[in-house]
Design a protein around this motif. Structure first.
Motif, PDB file in Angstrom:
ATOM      1  N   TYR A 164      30.490  -8.860  20.888  1.00  0.00           N
ATOM      2  CA  TYR A 164      30.445 -10.306  21.096  1.00  0.00           C
ATOM      3  C   TYR A 164      30.818 -11.123  19.858  1.00  0.00           C
ATOM      4  O   TYR A 164      30.592 -12.329  19.828  1.00  0.00           O
ATOM      5  CB  TYR A 164      29.061 -10.709  21.605  1.00  0.00           C
ATOM      6  N   SER A 165      31.385 -10.480  18.857  1.00  0.00           N
ATOM      7  CA  SER A 165      31.796 -11.189  17.642  1.00  0.00           C
ATOM      8  C   SER A 165      33.068 -11.996  17.897  1.00  0.00           C
ATOM      9  O   SER A 165      34.123 -11.445  18.226  1.00  0.00           O
ATOM     10  CB  SER A 165      32.041 -10.191  16.505  1.00  0.00           C
ATOM     11  N   ASP A 166      32.999 -13.314  17.732  1.00  0.00           N
ATOM     12  CA  ASP A 166      34.181 -14.162  17.887  1.00  0.00           C
ATOM     13  C   ASP A 166      35.234 -13.835  16.839  1.00  0.00           C
ATOM     14  O   ASP A 166      36.448 -13.875  17.120  1.00  0.00           O
ATOM     15  CB  ASP A 166      33.782 -15.639  17.789  1.00  0.00           C
ATOM     16  N   LEU A 167      34.791 -13.508  15.628  1.00  0.00           N
ATOM     17  CA  LEU A 167      35.724 -13.158  14.565  1.00  0.00           C
ATOM     18  C   LEU A 167      36.520 -11.911  14.928  1.00  0.00           C
ATOM     19  O   LEU A 167      37.749 -11.878  14.794  1.00  0.00           O
ATOM     20  CB  LEU A 167      34.960 -12.939  13.253  1.00  0.00           C
ATOM     21  N   LEU A 168      35.832 -10.871  15.403  1.00  0.00           N
ATOM     22  CA  LEU A 168      36.530  -9.636  15.761  1.00  0.00           C
ATOM     23  C   LEU A 168      37.418  -9.836  16.989  1.00  0.00           C
ATOM     24  O   LEU A 168      38.514  -9.272  17.067  1.00  0.00           O
ATOM     25  CB  LEU A 168      35.528  -8.508  16.010  1.00  0.00           C
ATOM     26  N   ARG A 169      36.973 -10.627  17.933  1.00  0.00           N
ATOM     27  CA  ARG A 169      37.814 -10.888  19.106  1.00  0.00           C
ATOM     28  C   ARG A 169      39.112 -11.578  18.704  1.00  0.00           C
ATOM     29  O   ARG A 169      40.152 -11.370  19.335  1.00  0.00           O
ATOM     30  CB  ARG A 169      37.043 -11.745  20.115  1.00  0.00           C
ATOM     31  N   ARG A 170      39.053 -12.370  17.656  1.00  0.00           N
ATOM     32  CA  ARG A 170      40.242 -13.092  17.207  1.00  0.00           C
ATOM     33  C   ARG A 170      41.145 -12.214  16.347  1.00  0.00           C
ATOM     34  O   ARG A 170      42.376 -12.244  16.491  1.00  0.00           O
ATOM     35  CB  ARG A 170      39.820 -14.336  16.403  1.00  0.00           C
ATOM     36  N   VAL A 171      40.556 -11.412  15.468  1.00  0.00           N
ATOM     37  CA  VAL A 171      41.352 -10.653  14.495  1.00  0.00           C
ATOM     38  C   VAL A 171      41.577  -9.200  14.927  1.00  0.00           C
ATOM     39  O   VAL A 171      42.680  -8.664  14.814  1.00  0.00           O
ATOM     40  CB  VAL A 171      40.669 -10.688  13.109  1.00  0.00           C
ATOM     41  N   PHE A 172      40.516  -8.551  15.420  1.00  0.00           N
ATOM     42  CA  PHE A 172      40.589  -7.144  15.828  1.00  0.00           C
ATOM     43  C   PHE A 172      40.038  -6.971  17.239  1.00  0.00           C
ATOM     44  O   PHE A 172      38.969  -6.383  17.434  1.00  0.00           O
ATOM     45  CB  PHE A 172      39.786  -6.266  14.873  1.00  0.00           C
ATOM     46  N   PRO A 173      40.720  -7.479  18.259  1.00  0.00           N
ATOM     47  CA  PRO A 173      40.203  -7.374  19.629  1.00  0.00           C
ATOM     48  C   PRO A 173      39.994  -5.941  20.089  1.00  0.00           C
ATOM     49  O   PRO A 173      39.244  -5.692  21.037  1.00  0.00           O
ATOM     50  CB  PRO A 173      41.258  -8.078  20.473  1.00  0.00           C
ATOM     51  N   LEU A 174      40.646  -4.987  19.417  1.00  0.00           N
ATOM     52  CA  LEU A 174      40.456  -3.577  19.762  1.00  0.00           C
ATOM     53  C   LEU A 174      38.993  -3.161  19.621  1.00  0.00           C
ATOM     54  O   LEU A 174      38.488  -2.371  20.429  1.00  0.00           O
ATOM     55  CB  LEU A 174      41.330  -2.705  18.851  1.00  0.00           C
ATOM     56  N   MET A 175      38.307  -3.675  18.622  1.00  0.00           N
ATOM     57  CA  MET A 175      36.929  -3.256  18.379  1.00  0.00           C
ATOM     58  C   MET A 175      35.969  -3.742  19.462  1.00  0.00           C
ATOM     59  O   MET A 175      35.193  -2.944  20.011  1.00  0.00           O
ATOM     60  CB  MET A 175      36.468  -3.695  16.990  1.00  0.00           C
ATOM     61  N   PRO A 176      35.978  -5.035  19.822  1.00  0.00           N
ATOM     62  CA  PRO A 176      35.132  -5.456  20.937  1.00  0.00           C
ATOM     63  C   PRO A 176      35.491  -4.758  22.245  1.00  0.00           C
ATOM     64  O   PRO A 176      34.609  -4.426  23.051  1.00  0.00           O
ATOM     65  CB  PRO A 176      35.384  -6.966  21.020  1.00  0.00           C
ATOM     66  N   GLU A 177      36.785  -4.519  22.463  1.00  0.00           N
ATOM     67  CA  GLU A 177      37.199  -3.822  23.672  1.00  0.00           C
ATOM     68  C   GLU A 177      36.606  -2.424  23.709  1.00  0.00           C
ATOM     69  O   GLU A 177      36.065  -1.987  24.730  1.00  0.00           O
ATOM     70  CB  GLU A 177      38.726  -3.732  23.735  1.00  0.00           C
ATOM     71  N   CYS A 178      36.692  -1.715  22.605  1.00  0.00           N
ATOM     72  CA  CYS A 178      36.117  -0.370  22.530  1.00  0.00           C
ATOM     73  C   CYS A 178      34.607  -0.406  22.718  1.00  0.00           C
ATOM     74  O   CYS A 178      34.051   0.391  23.481  1.00  0.00           O
ATOM     75  CB  CYS A 178      36.457   0.263  21.182  1.00  0.00           C
ATOM     76  N   ALA A 179      33.932  -1.327  22.038  1.00  0.00           N
ATOM     77  CA  ALA A 179      32.473  -1.408  22.133  1.00  0.00           C
ATOM     78  C   ALA A 179      32.013  -1.628  23.566  1.00  0.00           C
ATOM     79  O   ALA A 179      30.977  -1.088  23.987  1.00  0.00           O
ATOM     80  CB  ALA A 179      31.952  -2.524  21.233  1.00  0.00           C
ATOM     81  N   SER A 180      32.773  -2.384  24.337  1.00  0.00           N
ATOM     82  CA  SER A 180      32.377  -2.663  25.722  1.00  0.00           C
ATOM     83  C   SER A 180      32.443  -1.424  26.594  1.00  0.00           C
ATOM     84  O   SER A 180      31.846  -1.389  27.674  1.00  0.00           O
ATOM     85  CB  SER A 180      33.277  -3.755  26.311  1.00  0.00           C
ATOM     86  N   HIS A 181      33.163  -0.380  26.148  1.00  0.00           N
ATOM     87  CA  HIS A 181      33.287   0.858  26.912  1.00  0.00           C
ATOM     88  C   HIS A 181      32.225   1.891  26.539  1.00  0.00           C
ATOM     89  O   HIS A 181      32.177   2.971  27.139  1.00  0.00           O
ATOM     90  CB  HIS A 181      34.666   1.482  26.682  1.00  0.00           C
ATOM     91  N   ILE A 182      31.409   1.595  25.552  1.00  0.00           N
ATOM     92  CA  ILE A 182      30.453   2.581  25.051  1.00  0.00           C
ATOM     93  C   ILE A 182      29.173   2.572  25.880  1.00  0.00           C
ATOM     94  O   ILE A 182      28.480   1.549  25.954  1.00  0.00           O
ATOM     95  CB  ILE A 182      30.120   2.317  23.567  1.00  0.00           C
ATOM     96  N   ALA A 183      28.887   3.690  26.533  1.00  0.00           N
ATOM     97  CA  ALA A 183      27.620   3.925  27.226  1.00  0.00           C
ATOM     98  C   ALA A 183      27.188   2.736  28.069  1.00  0.00           C
ATOM     99  O   ALA A 183      27.938   2.225  28.881  1.00  0.00           O
ATOM    100  CB  ALA A 183      26.561   4.314  26.200  1.00  0.00           C
ATOM    101  N   ASP A 184      25.929   2.275  27.870  1.00  0.00           N
ATOM    102  CA  ASP A 184      25.398   1.144  28.623  1.00  0.00           C
ATOM    103  C   ASP A 184      24.840   0.111  27.651  1.00  0.00           C
ATOM    104  O   ASP A 184      24.874   0.299  26.436  1.00  0.00           O
ATOM    105  CB  ASP A 184      24.324   1.600  29.616  1.00  0.00           C
ATOM    106  N   GLN A 185      24.324  -0.992  28.198  1.00  0.00           N
ATOM    107  CA  GLN A 185      23.892  -2.100  27.341  1.00  0.00           C
ATOM    108  C   GLN A 185      22.749  -1.704  26.412  1.00  0.00           C
ATOM    109  O   GLN A 185      22.700  -2.143  25.251  1.00  0.00           O
ATOM    110  CB  GLN A 185      23.470  -3.302  28.190  1.00  0.00           C
TER     111      GLN A 185
END
Length: 288
Positions: free
Chosen positions: A84-105
Motif C-alpha cells: 500500500y505504499s504510494d511511493l512504491l506504486r509510483r516508482v516501483f509498482p512491481l513491488m506492490p504487485e508482488c506483495a499482493s500475491h503473497i499468501a493471505d492478508q
C-alpha cells in the motif's frame, strides 16, 4: 510433532542489542522477524535453535523512504506496507504487485521483506523481485556495515552470505530509467500460495522502443531464485515483437536445476517457466 524444542527467548529493541545477542550465541541462535517460515519449521523440529532473538519490535528497521536517486526500505517493513505504499506504486509498482500475491492478508501483515530475503526460500516471491530490481542489500555486523548486490546475496536453497553474527538491515533500490516497465507473474500452489513457477521481469526501452536493458528472474521452479541470463541476452538490443519475446522466454529455464515434486515434474516446471516468463515480459513491455 507440533511443539518446538525448548529454547531461550530474547526480545531485542535495537539493532545493537540484536547484534550483541547474535555475537553472544552465534550458531545456537535464530533471528525471528515475521516468523511465518521459522515458527512452522520449529514446530516440526526441522529447526531447533537454542536461542530465539526476536527483532520484530525494532522500529528503526521499518520504513520506506526516498533518498535522492534511491528508494530505501528497512528490512522489517511488512508486505502490507509495501503493498500500500504510494511511493512504491509510483516508482516501483512491481513491488506492490508482488506483495499482493503473497499468501493471505494475515501473512502480509506480519511477514517482512528482509525476513523473506534472508530466509532465501526458492519458492518465495519477493527474492525474485529484489533480484529483478537489482537492489543493494545492507548488512550490519559487529564490524560495521557492508553492502552486497542482490545477485551476490543468495548462495543457494535457504543459503545466503549472511554470517551468524550479522543482520540484513536495509534494501536500496536505484530508481528506474524512463520508459521502464515491470511485471510479476506466477503459477501458484493453491494451498500455500508459493510459486510453482514464476517470473519477475523489468524492461527498459530506448527512444525507438528497442530493449536497452532487461532483468528477468525465475522463482519457484529451481533450487534457488535465479536470473534467466539467456533470456535477458535474447531481449537486449531487440525490437520486442511477440516472436522475439516467445523465443527469449523459451530459454528462461536454461542452466537452472529444476525441482520435481508432487506439484510438478522438472519438465512441467520448464514449460511453466517459459509461459510465466513470456507473460511477465509482455506485461512489462506494455507498461514501459
Amino acid at each position: 510433532m507440533s511443539i518446538p524444542a525448548v529454547f531461550d527467548y530474547h526480545p531485542a529493541k535495537t539493532v545493537d542489542e540484536a547484534l550483541a545477542l547474535l555475537q553472544q550465541y552465534g550458531d545456537e541462535a535464530k533471528v525471528l522477524a515475521g516468523g511465518h517460515s521459522l515458527i512452522p519449521a520449529m514446530k516440526l523440529r526441522l529447526s531447533q535453535p537454542e536461542h530465539l532473538i526476536d527483532i520484530s519490535k525494532i522500529q528503526e528497521l521499518a520504513y520506506i523512504r526516498e533518498e535522492n536517486d534511491v528508494i530505501a526500505i528497512g528490512a522489517l517493513t511488512t508486505y502490507t506496507q509495501v503493498e500500500y505504499s504510494d511511493l512504491l506504486r509510483r516508482v516501483f509498482p512491481l513491488m506492490p504487485e508482488c506483495a499482493s500475491h503473497i499468501a493471505d492478508q494475515q501473512v502480509r501483515n506480519r511477514g517482512t521483506i528482509g525476513g523473506s530475503i534472508a530466509h532465501a526460500d526458492p519458492s518465495a516471491d519477493m527474492p525474485g523481485v529484489i533480484l529483478a530490481l537489482k537492489a543493494e542489500l545492507v548488512i550490519q555486523g559487529p564490524n560495521g556495515k557492508r553492502t552486497v548486490s542482490a545477485d551476490e546475496f543468495i548462495l543457494g536453497t535457504f543459503e545466503t552470505v549472511l554470517e551468524p553474527n550479522e543482520l540484513l538491515v536495509e534494501l536500496l533500490f536505484p530508481k528506474p530509467a524512463a520508459k521502464t516497465g515491470s511485471a510479476y507473474t506466477k503459477l501458484s500452489n493453491r494451498a500455500s500460495h508459493y510459486a510453482i513457477a514464476g517470473c519477475a521481469a523489468v524492461l527498459s526501452l530506448d527512444s525507438d522502443n528497442t530493449c536497452s536493458a532487461a532483468s528477468v528472474v525465475v522463482t519457484g521452479a529451481a533450487m534457488q531464485t535465479a536470473r534467466a541470463s539467456a533470456t535477458e541476452l535474447a531481449l537486449i538490443g531487440k525490437q520486442l515483437t511477440s516472436e522475439t519475446i516467445a523465443e527469449a522466454a523459451s530459454h528462461a529455464a536454461e542452466g537452472l536445476e529444476l525441482v520435481g515434486d508432487i506439484h510438478g515434474s522438472p519438465e512441467y516446471r520448464r514449460q511453466m517457466v517459459s509461459v510465466m516468463t513470456r507473460r511477465a515480459i509482455e506485461q512489462a513491455l506494455e507498461r514501459a
